[in-house]
Design a protein around this motif. Structure first.
Motif, mmCIF file in Angstrom:
data_model
loop_
_atom_site.group_PDB
_atom_site.id
_atom_site.type_symbol
_atom_site.label_atom_id
_atom_site.label_comp_id
_atom_site.label_asym_id
_atom_site.label_seq_id
_atom_site.Cartn_x
_atom_site.Cartn_y
_atom_site.Cartn_z
ATOM 1 N N VAL A 156 -12.532 11.898 5.742
ATOM 2 C CA VAL A 156 -11.188 12.347 5.477
ATOM 3 C C VAL A 156 -10.767 11.914 3.974
ATOM 4 C CG1 VAL A 156 -8.932 12.077 6.369
ATOM 5 C CG2 VAL A 156 -10.611 11.906 7.998
ATOM 6 N N THR A 157 -10.873 10.659 3.557
ATOM 7 C CA THR A 157 -10.172 10.251 2.372
ATOM 8 C C THR A 157 -10.931 10.303 1.197
ATOM 9 O OG1 THR A 157 -10.802 7.982 3.080
ATOM 10 C CG2 THR A 157 -8.538 8.802 3.987
ATOM 11 N N ASP A 158 -12.295 10.411 1.087
ATOM 12 C CA ASP A 158 -12.932 10.066 0.060
ATOM 13 C C ASP A 158 -12.661 11.037 -1.102
ATOM 14 O OD1 ASP A 158 -15.217 8.935 -1.395
ATOM 15 O OD2 ASP A 158 -16.748 10.440 -0.768
ATOM 16 N N GLU A 159 -12.887 10.505 -2.461
ATOM 17 C CA GLU A 159 -12.612 11.103 -3.613
ATOM 18 C C GLU A 159 -10.998 11.387 -3.422
ATOM 19 O OE1 GLU A 159 -15.037 14.184 -4.416
ATOM 20 O OE2 GLU A 159 -16.798 12.874 -4.531
ATOM 21 N N THR A 160 -9.902 10.772 -2.908
ATOM 22 C CA THR A 160 -8.664 10.865 -2.899
ATOM 23 C C THR A 160 -7.963 9.531 -3.366
ATOM 24 O OG1 THR A 160 -8.065 10.205 -0.805
ATOM 25 C CG2 THR A 160 -8.824 12.645 -0.791
ATOM 26 N N PRO A 161 -6.708 9.774 -3.874
ATOM 27 C CA PRO A 161 -6.274 8.496 -4.284
ATOM 28 C C PRO A 161 -5.766 7.575 -3.376
ATOM 29 C CG PRO A 161 -4.889 10.437 -5.097
ATOM 30 C CD PRO A 161 -5.874 10.794 -4.111
ATOM 31 N N ILE A 162 -5.855 7.906 -2.134
ATOM 32 C CA ILE A 162 -5.590 6.825 -0.954
ATOM 33 C C ILE A 162 -6.749 6.383 -0.297
ATOM 34 C CG2 ILE A 162 -3.419 8.227 -0.390
ATOM 35 C CD1 ILE A 162 -4.979 8.975 2.205
ATOM 36 N N VAL A 163 -7.894 6.567 -0.938
ATOM 37 C CA VAL A 163 -9.114 5.973 -0.176
ATOM 38 C C VAL A 163 -9.080 4.517 0.153
ATOM 39 C CG1 VAL A 163 -10.434 5.652 -2.265
ATOM 40 C CG2 VAL A 163 -11.591 5.779 -0.041
ATOM 41 N N LEU A 164 -8.217 3.836 -0.452
ATOM 42 C CA LEU A 164 -7.963 2.323 -0.408
ATOM 43 C C LEU A 164 -6.561 1.835 0.298
ATOM 44 C CD1 LEU A 164 -9.922 0.537 -3.170
ATOM 45 C CD2 LEU A 164 -10.826 0.702 -0.854
ATOM 46 N N PRO A 165 -6.562 1.569 1.503
ATOM 47 C CA PRO A 165 -5.174 1.286 2.081
ATOM 48 C C PRO A 165 -4.086 0.774 1.186
ATOM 49 C CG PRO A 165 -6.817 1.272 3.786
ATOM 50 C CD PRO A 165 -7.430 1.260 2.586
ATOM 51 N N GLU A 166 -4.583 -0.354 0.560
ATOM 52 C CA GLU A 166 -3.877 -1.299 0.078
ATOM 53 C C GLU A 166 -3.929 -1.299 -1.596
ATOM 54 O OE1 GLU A 166 -1.471 -2.795 1.585
ATOM 55 O OE2 GLU A 166 -2.062 -1.947 3.615
ATOM 56 N N MET A 167 -4.402 -0.144 -2.104
ATOM 57 C CA MET A 167 -4.295 -0.005 -3.418
ATOM 58 C C MET A 167 -4.157 1.575 -3.824
ATOM 59 S SD MET A 167 -8.001 -2.133 -4.709
ATOM 60 C CE MET A 167 -7.535 -1.865 -6.462
ATOM 61 N N GLY A 168 -3.716 1.658 -5.119
ATOM 62 C CA GLY A 168 -3.215 3.307 -5.443
ATOM 63 C C GLY A 168 -1.942 3.252 -5.199
ATOM 64 N N PRO A 169 -1.371 4.758 -5.654
ATOM 65 C CA PRO A 169 0.039 4.874 -5.655
ATOM 66 C C PRO A 169 0.605 4.910 -4.338
ATOM 67 C CG PRO A 169 -1.397 6.950 -5.416
ATOM 68 C CD PRO A 169 -2.116 5.758 -5.717
ATOM 69 N N LEU A 170 -0.037 4.910 -3.075
ATOM 70 C CA LEU A 170 0.857 4.695 -1.684
ATOM 71 C C LEU A 170 0.366 3.583 -1.084
ATOM 72 C CD1 LEU A 170 0.887 8.379 -0.759
ATOM 73 C CD2 LEU A 170 2.657 6.865 -1.655
ATOM 74 N N ALA A 171 -0.028 2.508 -1.755
ATOM 75 C CA ALA A 171 -0.511 1.072 -1.284
ATOM 76 C C ALA A 171 0.405 0.755 -0.323
ATOM 77 C CB ALA A 171 -0.884 0.290 -2.540
#
Length: 252
Positions: A156-171
């Protein structure tokens, strides 16, 4: 009228003595064998009576040491509501007053973790399919109040900016907001609460005793097509928190 179970009667009498201050907070009680003799009951009856008072938060057992009077702890209320965002971090909705809401949390994520069989079944994927596995430890007023272990399929999330729940623009924004950012709309959240006993690992993290009562919530989040996109095991210590479920009423 049915006769009261012997262990309940013993627990009531022992509770009265504790509340009357016969033993001070932190003081060790006489051995269970001695108490059983004092009350004229069997050891199994006394064991059940003491276990009930441990669950109630009046006593605590210390391995190899005995049973002690526990300092009273206020149970804070946790609100679980259909109106709130869901995800790893605390909800962004402040409409409902909740005392002791987690104000900080520690997380650790691992990517490309093969899904165990039970998790795979909950996510409707094959055992061994790759997931992001995230562990959370929630704190309120510096006190550990909740644990959570989350699994998200990398399909579902691979190679998207949200692959890590607590990192990235929507952490830390929660599953609803994160998934919406990649075109996945959340449709339903299913929670299955069960009473359980704290394992040694859980007790160490939560600062409670092994075997203390906890609430284990198995949560699975589905998109509007019914596909599971996240599942989590949430552990809440009963001695610290009571859980209240809030449901809105659909207007005709």
């Amino acid at each position: 009228m049915p006769r009261e179970a012997p262990y309940r009667a013993v627990a009531d009498r022992l509770r009265a003595r504790i509340l009357a201050g016969e033993w001070e907070i932190g003081e060790r009680l006489p051995s269970r064998a001695k108490l059983a003799g004092e009350y004229g009951v069997g050891r199994n009856v006394m064991q059940r009576a003491v276990d009930g008072l441990i669950i109630a938060g009046l006593l605590e057992g210390r391995a190899g040491s005995g049973t002690y009077v526990r300092a009273p702890r206020e149970r804070l209320r946790m609100i679980r509501s259909r109106h709130r965002d869901v995800g790893g971090g605390p909800s962004s909705l402040d409409r409902v007053k909740e005392r002791g809401r987690a104000g900080a949390w520690d997380t650790h994520s691992q990517v490309r973790v093969p899904a165990p069989e039970g998790i795979a079944e909950r996510l409707a994927i094959r055992p061994g399919d790759l997931c992001v596995n995230t562990h959370y430890e929630f704190l309120a007023d510096g006190q550990p109040v909740q644990l959570s272990e989350s699994w998200e399929p990398m399909a579902v999330t691979d190679e998207t900016p949200i692959v890590l729940p607590e990192m990235g623009p929507l952490a830390g924004k929660g599953v609803v907001v994160r998934m919406r950012s990649i075109g996945v709309d959340i449709g339903t959240v299913v929670e299955l609460p069960r009473p359980a006993r704290a394992t040694r690992a859980q007790a160490n993290l939560l600062g409670i005793s092994v075997g203390d009562l906890v609430l284990h919530i198995e949560r699975t989040i589905h998109d509007t097509g019914g596909r599971p996109v996240e599942t989590a095991d949430i552990v809440i210590p009963d001695v610290r928190r009571e859980v209240a479920y809030e449901f809105g009423v659909d207007q005709p």
